[in-house]
Motif scaffolding. Structure first.
Motif, PDB file in Angstrom:
ATOM      1  N   THR A 311       6.875 -11.246   1.850  1.00 27.64           N
ATOM      2  CA  THR A 311       5.418 -10.851   0.974  1.00 27.64           C
ATOM      3  C   THR A 311       4.266 -11.419   1.611  1.00 27.64           C
ATOM      4  O   THR A 311       3.368 -10.809   1.949  1.00 27.64           O
ATOM      5  N   ALA A 315       1.172 -10.218   4.011  1.00 31.78           N
ATOM      6  CA  ALA A 315      -0.267 -10.249   3.589  1.00 31.78           C
ATOM      7  C   ALA A 315      -1.020 -11.067   4.775  1.00 31.78           C
ATOM      8  O   ALA A 315      -2.145 -10.322   4.910  1.00 31.78           O
ATOM      9  N   ASN A 318      -1.533  -7.850   6.996  1.00 27.16           N
ATOM     10  CA  ASN A 318      -2.676  -7.068   6.391  1.00 27.16           C
ATOM     11  C   ASN A 318      -4.138  -7.824   6.586  1.00 27.16           C
ATOM     12  O   ASN A 318      -5.162  -7.017   6.872  1.00 27.16           O
ATOM     13  N   PHE A 376      -4.068  -9.823  -0.433  1.00 30.43           N
ATOM     14  CA  PHE A 376      -3.014  -8.933  -0.287  1.00 30.43           C
ATOM     15  C   PHE A 376      -1.984  -9.291  -1.080  1.00 30.43           C
ATOM     16  O   PHE A 376      -0.776  -8.961  -0.758  1.00 30.43           O
ATOM     17  N   LYS A 381      -4.090  -7.563  -4.767  1.00 26.62           N
ATOM     18  CA  LYS A 381      -3.660  -6.650  -3.771  1.00 26.62           C
ATOM     19  C   LYS A 381      -3.904  -5.026  -4.148  1.00 26.62           C
ATOM     20  O   LYS A 381      -4.552  -4.352  -3.198  1.00 26.62           O
ATOM     21  N   SER A 384      -7.534  -4.505  -3.092  1.00 24.65           N
ATOM     22  CA  SER A 384      -7.803  -4.555  -1.800  1.00 24.65           C
ATOM     23  C   SER A 384      -7.322  -3.393  -1.089  1.00 24.65           C
ATOM     24  O   SER A 384      -7.877  -2.821  -0.354  1.00 24.65           O
ATOM     25  N   MET A 385      -6.294  -2.768  -1.605  1.00 24.84           N
ATOM     26  CA  MET A 385      -5.358  -1.569  -1.132  1.00 24.84           C
ATOM     27  C   MET A 385      -6.600  -0.192  -1.117  1.00 24.84           C
ATOM     28  O   MET A 385      -6.277   0.601  -0.311  1.00 24.84           O
TER      29      MET A 385
END
Length: 448
Positions: A311, A315, A318, A376, A381, A384-385
């Motif tokens: 995870t 992040a 990303n 992220f 998250k 942000s996405m």
């Protein structure tokens, strides 16, 4: 009603200003784009001649609309459909409309998660092999290493056994030559006649044809051998069109394979280079990645399971792609007149969305220039996405996104476990070509 009244566009950049800046824009458009956005707002326009309009935007509403909400009315621009297809043929990257949809539906299952999981072992072995003899304790230029790595991962995933080293080197050489020439053609349109007269166009078309024949040979050999090999070529050979129950023609297969090579290696090499550089300048984040990987490896030896637990590493990746999106800009042209984010635009308007600027737009991101992987994670998250386009968006989102993320996580975890990474440059240089290409990014690998 006159045409001018019927249509309205965002604040306009004067053609005079644009020509004054043209030389600089050709070398590196990004600083100019930033200056224009700061002056005109999140979208601005440019009129060329009497009727051609261009919009450049870093507005999420515009991106969502052309890539998702009304994507059917927005086709790829001439640049993508004409220039690229001249060398790349008619693959997923360059075609539109019904033919694109038919191809996408056909190829999608080969990139299904279950299928990607089958490629992981092979991918991991290639990565370990490639990075085995890294130069240690002295600065190395990162991009060529990552480019070689990503190229070989794609090659070995596509054709597990059936390609010789010299053919691979040749394919890589041709792809690079053709791409460099393509950029020249796009950036220097006034020299088109010169490129033609001096035989440069002919030379590069011949190179592209040589590339076709190398790939065609591999495909035909595999078809004849009837071997069942666990690679992407096999998955693509097994695909069938829903309506006819037939597979792809060899010509079509060659075009799709070229797209996978090109889209699949340079963007990944870019993202890996930027990510490793950022890890090399943020030691505490690098340590967190190491801690996560150590913990995961103590829980499971299964590589696919390990990948699914990464995870924090994800992040980090990303956040690096937010700051330096490998595919930093996209463009579309509207097929019919439309209302885009409150502007009535004429059909045939060229719309560019700068993901580089959208990813740094203070309207969507707090402290946009800072490297903060926590954006992220968890609740953050979701937020942000909504504003994040490392692989595009909508139905045309990159088909190989899952493949690329696996490859990048495996590479990062291998390197962080083995080495302490230290960045040599104080700041990052890049060249925004078709992709955002890192320039002279040097790091130091020291044994842990």
């Amino acid at each position: 009603m006159s045409e001018n009244k019927k249509y309205n566009y965002p604040n306009r950049l004067s053609i005079f200003r644009f020509f004054l800046d043209a030389e600089g824009v050709r070398k590196n458009p990004i600083p100019f784009h930033k200056r224009y956005f700061d002056k005109f707002g999140d979208s601005f326009s440019l009129r060329i001649g009497f009727s051609k309009h261009i919009i450049l935007s870093r507005d999420n509403e515009v991106a969502q609309y052309i890539l998702q909400k009304n994507q059917k009315n927005y086709h790829k621009s001439k640049f993508q459909s004409v220039y690229l297809s001249k060398y790349l043929g008619k693959g997923l990257l360059t075609v539109d409309g019904d033919f694109w949809l038919k191809q996408r539906r056909l190829i999608q299952p080969a990139f299904h998660k279950q299928k990607m999981n089958q490629l992981v072992e092979n991918m991991n072995q290639t990565i370990v092999l490639e990075l085995d003899d890294l130069i240690e304790e002295k600065p190395v230029d990162l991009f060529p290493i990552m480019s070689q790595l990503a190229f070989n991962v794609v090659a070995k995933s596509l054709f597990e056994l059936s390609i010789s080293e010299e053919k691979l080197i040749r394919i890589k050489y041709i792809i690079e030559e053709v791409q460099n020439f393509l950029i020249k053609e796009i950036r220097l349109p006034h020299k088109a006649w010169w490129f033609s007269v001096t035989g440069q166009v002919k030379k590069h078309l011949e190179l592209a044809e040589e590339n076709n024949s190398i790939i065609r040979e591999i495909v035909e050999e595999r078809s004849r051998s009837k071997e069942d090999i666990n690679d992407l070529l096999n998955m693509l050979l097994e695909t069938r069109y829903e309506d006819t129950g037939e597979g792809m023609s060899v010509k079509q297969l060659v075009d799709e394979i070229k797209v996978l090579f090109i889209a699949g290696h340079e963007t990944t090499a870019n993202a890996l280079t930027f990510t490793l550089y950022l890890l090399g300048t943020n030691t505490e984040i690098q340590q967190k990645v190491l801690d996560e990987i150590t913990a995961i490896e103590s829980q499971t030896e299964n590589v696919v399971e390990q990948l699914q637990k990464m995870t924090y590493t994800n992040a980090v990746l990303n956040e690096a792609m937010r700051l330096y999106p490998p595919a930093w800009i996209t463009d579309r042209e509207n097929v019919e007149d439309d209302n885009l984010a409150g502007y009535n635009i004429k059909k045939g308007t060229l719309i560019g969305v700068s993901f580089y600027e959208l990813h740094r737009n203070p309207k969507y991101w707090e402290n946009p220039e800072e490297f903060i992987p926590e954006r992220f994670l968890g609740e953050q998250k979701k937020q942000s996405m909504q504003y994040f386009y490392p692989f595009g968006a909508g139905p045309r989102m990159c088909i190989g996104a899952g493949f690329a993320i696996y490859e990048m996580c495996l590479t990062i975890s291998y390197l962080v476990k083995k080495f302490t990474i230290t960045s040599v440059n104080s700041e990052i240089q890049f060249n925004p070509l078709i992709t955002l290409k890192p320039v002279g990014v040097k790091v130091l690998f020291s044994k842990r």
